[in-house]
Design an enzyme around this catalytic site. Structure first.
Site, PDB file in Angstrom:
ATOM      1  N   SER A  24       1.348   7.279   5.538  1.00  0.00           N
ATOM      2  CA  SER A  24       1.947   6.821   6.796  1.00  0.00           C
ATOM      3  C   SER A  24       1.864   7.897   7.867  1.00  0.00           C
ATOM      4  CB  SER A  24       3.418   6.452   6.592  1.00  0.00           C
ATOM      5  OG  SER A  24       3.560   5.553   5.532  1.00  0.00           O
TER       6      SER A  24
HETATM    7  N1  SAH Z   1       4.790   6.543   2.372  1.00  0.00           N
HETATM    8  C1  SAH Z   1       3.469   6.466   1.803  1.00  0.00           C
HETATM    9  C2  SAH Z   1       2.853   5.203   2.348  1.00  0.00           C
HETATM   10  C3  SAH Z   1       1.875   4.588   1.487  1.00  0.00           C
HETATM   11  S1  SAH Z   1       1.197   3.087   2.098  1.00  0.00           S
HETATM   12  C4  SAH Z   1       2.692   7.686   2.231  1.00  0.00           C
HETATM   13  O1  SAH Z   1       3.027   8.237   3.273  1.00  0.00           O
HETATM   14  O2  SAH Z   1       1.757   8.096   1.555  1.00  0.00           O
HETATM   15  C5  SAH Z   1       2.163   1.888   1.256  1.00  0.00           C
HETATM   16  C6  SAH Z   1       2.095   1.905  -0.219  1.00  0.00           C
HETATM   17  O3  SAH Z   1       2.858   0.783  -0.687  1.00  0.00           O
HETATM   18  C7  SAH Z   1       0.703   1.702  -0.809  1.00  0.00           C
HETATM   19  O4  SAH Z   1       0.393   2.796  -1.627  1.00  0.00           O
HETATM   20  C8  SAH Z   1       0.807   0.412  -1.618  1.00  0.00           C
HETATM   21  O5  SAH Z   1       0.063   0.412  -2.815  1.00  0.00           O
HETATM   22  C9  SAH Z   1       2.293   0.353  -1.891  1.00  0.00           C
HETATM   23  N2  SAH Z   1       2.835  -0.965  -2.234  1.00  0.00           N
HETATM   24  C10 SAH Z   1       2.513  -2.175  -1.698  1.00  0.00           C
HETATM   25  N3  SAH Z   1       3.232  -3.153  -2.296  1.00  0.00           N
HETATM   26  C11 SAH Z   1       4.032  -2.548  -3.221  1.00  0.00           C
HETATM   27  C12 SAH Z   1       4.995  -3.020  -4.156  1.00  0.00           C
HETATM   28  N4  SAH Z   1       5.297  -4.316  -4.291  1.00  0.00           N
HETATM   29  N5  SAH Z   1       5.617  -2.116  -4.952  1.00  0.00           N
HETATM   30  C13 SAH Z   1       5.322  -0.794  -4.855  1.00  0.00           C
HETATM   31  N6  SAH Z   1       4.417  -0.293  -3.997  1.00  0.00           N
HETATM   32  C14 SAH Z   1       3.776  -1.145  -3.178  1.00  0.00           C
END
Ligand code: SAH
Length: 224
Positions: free
Chosen positions: A72
């Protein structure tokens, strides 16, 4: 992350000055929470992105982390953490660990952090990334986070780092009275950052700024 040198891990001068500029930008954009700014001024974000993108790690944008997912944007990490209003007594649930960067920020400002990631490779590398930085109050597990993590409920704050068509009901159930749930709600392309505050008499819903996140995929999110 295995290929990063010890010098990078300790934060060489170049990364430190880039990080200081990122903090100035976050302040300019309205982030006020001193604990959040302190955590982000110390955590080496360049260690959470693929090595080839390390030089871009402190720009205010999302970056690809593999598996079609993104780390993010720093502003969103700061804003969501600020809206979650956590302190060292807080137990926090995070959905969507991704790279583990937000997990590391939460681990610096909260008491205990439980984080869920639905992609196994990312869950594993997020866990590795935070351990390498010495975050021992955070755990990343691999499953569908839309069902929450009832073992450690109730949570003082729940932070969802992926966009959902509506608020997953289990997350509201697992929120403590007085707890905050911060989640992007909207369609697949555009969402609004929503904060739900649970009270004795029900929930209060606040709409904050517009945002763009990858999809929250799971039983109480998007089907695919
Ligand atoms: N805060 C993280 C953002 C990652 S993007 C960072 O800064 O690196 C969002 C993430 O949510 C992705 O890795 C995706 O795989 C995950 N995601 C999507 N649906 C999900 C779910 N139902 N349960 C857990 N993770 C999920």
């Amino acid at each position: 992350m295995t290929n990063h040198s010890a010098e990078q891990a300790s934060g060489s001068g170049l990364y430190q000055s880039q990080r200081a500029r990122m903090i100035d930008l976050l302040r300019t954009r309205g982030i006020r929470d001193a604990q959040v700014l302190k955590a982000m001024s110390e955590i080496p974000r360049h260690l959470f992105v693929p090595e080839a993108l390390a030089s871009k790690a402190y720009g205010d944008h999302a970056l690809p982390i593999g598996d079609m997912q993104t780390i993010s944007q720093p502003y969103m990490v700061a804003r969501m953490t600020e809206l979650a209003q956590v302190d060292k007594d807080s137990t926090v649930l995070e959905i969507g660990a991704g790279s583990g960067y937000q997990t590391a920020v939460l681990s610096a400002v909260a008491g205990r952090v439980f984080s869920i990631e639905r992609i196994s490779d990312l869950a594993r590398s997020a866990q590795k990334n935070i351990r390498q930085l010495g975050c021992y109050n955070a755990t990343v597990k691999w499953f569908d986070g839309t069902i929450g993590w009832s073992d450690h409920a109730p949570y003082d704050a729940i932070l969802v780092a992926a966009g959902s068509p509506e608020v997953p009901e289990p997350l509201v159930t697992q929120l403590a009275v007085g707890g905050r749930l911060v989640i992007p709600i909207g369609d697949a392309e555009h969402q609004t950052l929503v904060r739900i505050i649970k009270t004795e008499r029900g929930v209060v819903r606040e709409n904050h700024e517009a945002c763009v996140f990858v999809k929250l995929i799971g039983r109480y999110g998007w089907p695919s």
